[in-house]
Design an enzyme around this catalytic site. Structure first.
Site, PDB file in Angstrom:
ATOM      1  N   TYR A  81       0.804  -1.218   0.000  1.00 50.13           N
ATOM      2  CA  TYR A  81       0.000   0.000   0.000  1.00 50.13           C
ATOM      3  C   TYR A  81       0.842   1.275   0.000  1.00 50.13           C
ATOM      4  O   TYR A  81       0.309   2.364  -0.221  1.00 50.13           O
ATOM      5  CB  TYR A  81      -0.945   0.035   1.208  1.00 50.13           C
ATOM      6  CG  TYR A  81      -1.873  -1.132   1.348  1.00 50.13           C
ATOM      7  CD1 TYR A  81      -2.087  -2.029   0.309  1.00 50.13           C
ATOM      8  CD2 TYR A  81      -2.552  -1.351   2.548  1.00 50.13           C
ATOM      9  CE1 TYR A  81      -2.939  -3.110   0.456  1.00 50.13           C
ATOM     10  CE2 TYR A  81      -3.418  -2.423   2.699  1.00 50.13           C
ATOM     11  CZ  TYR A  81      -3.591  -3.306   1.657  1.00 50.13           C
ATOM     12  OH  TYR A  81      -4.440  -4.378   1.821  1.00 50.13           O
ATOM     13  N   HIS A  86       0.894 -11.828   2.051  1.00 52.84           N
ATOM     14  CA  HIS A  86      -0.143 -11.056   1.364  1.00 52.84           C
ATOM     15  C   HIS A  86      -0.865 -11.874   0.293  1.00 52.84           C
ATOM     16  O   HIS A  86      -2.092 -11.878   0.232  1.00 52.84           O
ATOM     17  CB  HIS A  86       0.464  -9.794   0.744  1.00 52.84           C
ATOM     18  CG  HIS A  86      -0.547  -8.727   0.464  1.00 52.84           C
ATOM     19  ND1 HIS A  86      -0.235  -7.391   0.422  1.00 52.84           N
ATOM     20  CD2 HIS A  86      -1.882  -8.787   0.223  1.00 52.84           C
ATOM     21  CE1 HIS A  86      -1.326  -6.681   0.165  1.00 52.84           C
ATOM     22  NE2 HIS A  86      -2.339  -7.504   0.033  1.00 52.84           N
TER      23      HIS A  86
END
Length: 263
Positions: free
Chosen positions: A41, A99
């Site tokens: 992010y 992730h």
């Protein structure tokens, strides 16, 4: 079972540093206690700044981050997680995720690094994201540390029945990303009908449904104080409401693991 505060604050896409820090601070001071970020992010630093600025002790904040798929080789997991801690301004994270099981991910090579970080207290808990039951079984066979959560896309149009069952059977949490369907909940007629009945928004109905599903913790994204507050204020759904949602006869996945919409 590790208790994961719900709802959490999702921060995917919030790359404006000042806005991100302000959002995290505001959310925590409104009552959120779970903040979710990721190396992907590119906002770990402002997330950490927002936590530091909030009038909430660090030990009351359940902070989660995720290791980038390109960084999932054993030594890269160790090195890049420490960089994440530096950016976040903390000595530990409460939850550290794989992730996506892709790119540099190799269960036998990747997962022992997560065990190491758990043993060293750098990651208080470990988790995975976007794992199927088969990949979860493989990971559980390799890890010494329990998997406390699997973060997946979940909302009324992607109800994840198989993973719900798995989470209950293994006493883990499904952390639901895209729980408000990337802002499109008002396009679902069933949610609009229930929202009108309760005098709330379809977004709040989506979160209300997730809130009553066993072993699920949604992490909606929001920035303004109004939406942050609304996401904390959801109605109690009755059996008729729940049935109406659970019998929706269409399915839509919003996040493409091969595209720019990665969470």
């Amino acid at each position: 079972m590790t208790e994961i505060p719900s709802p959490g604050l999702g921060t995917s896409g919030n790359k404006d540093a000042a806005r991100c820090a302000e959002t995290v601070q505001t959310a925590l001071e409104l009552g959120y206690r779970h903040v979710d970020t990721a190396q992907m992010y590119e906002n770990e630093e402002p997330v950490g700044e927002g936590i530091a600025r909030a009038d909430v002790p660090r030990e009351e904040v359940f902070l989660a981050t995720k290791v980038l798929p390109d960084n999932l080789a054993h030594d890269d997991v160790l090195e890049t997680t420490k960089r994440s801690l530096d950016r976040l301004g903390t000595d530990y994270v409460d939850l550290l995720y794989v992730h996506w099981p892709m790119r540099a991910y190799d269960a036998e090579n990747t997962l022992p690094a997560f065990d190491r970080l758990a043993e060293d207290g750098i990651a208080k808990n470990i988790a995975v994201s976007n794992f199927t039951p088969e990949l979860l079984d493989e990971a559980r066979d390799i890890l010494d540390t329990p998997i406390v959560a699997n973060q997946v896309e979940m909302h009324p149009l992607l109800q994840q029945d198989e993973l719900q069952t798995y989470a209950r059977e293994h006493d883990t949490t499904l952390v639901a990303y895209a729980p408000i369907m990337q802002g499109t909940a008002d396009e679902v007629p069933e949610l609009r009908d229930i929202a009108e009945k309760h005098d709330v928004t379809p977004t709040q109905i989506s979160l209300a449904w997730l809130a009553q599903v066993e072993n699920v913790a949604p992490i909606p994204k929001a920035t303004g104080e109004k939406h942050l507050s609304e996401n904390l204020s959801v109605p109690e759904l009755d059996a008729q409401d729940v049935e109406k949602i659970e019998t929706i006869d269409r399915e839509e996945r919003l996040v493409d693991p091969d595209g720019a919409a990665w969470n």
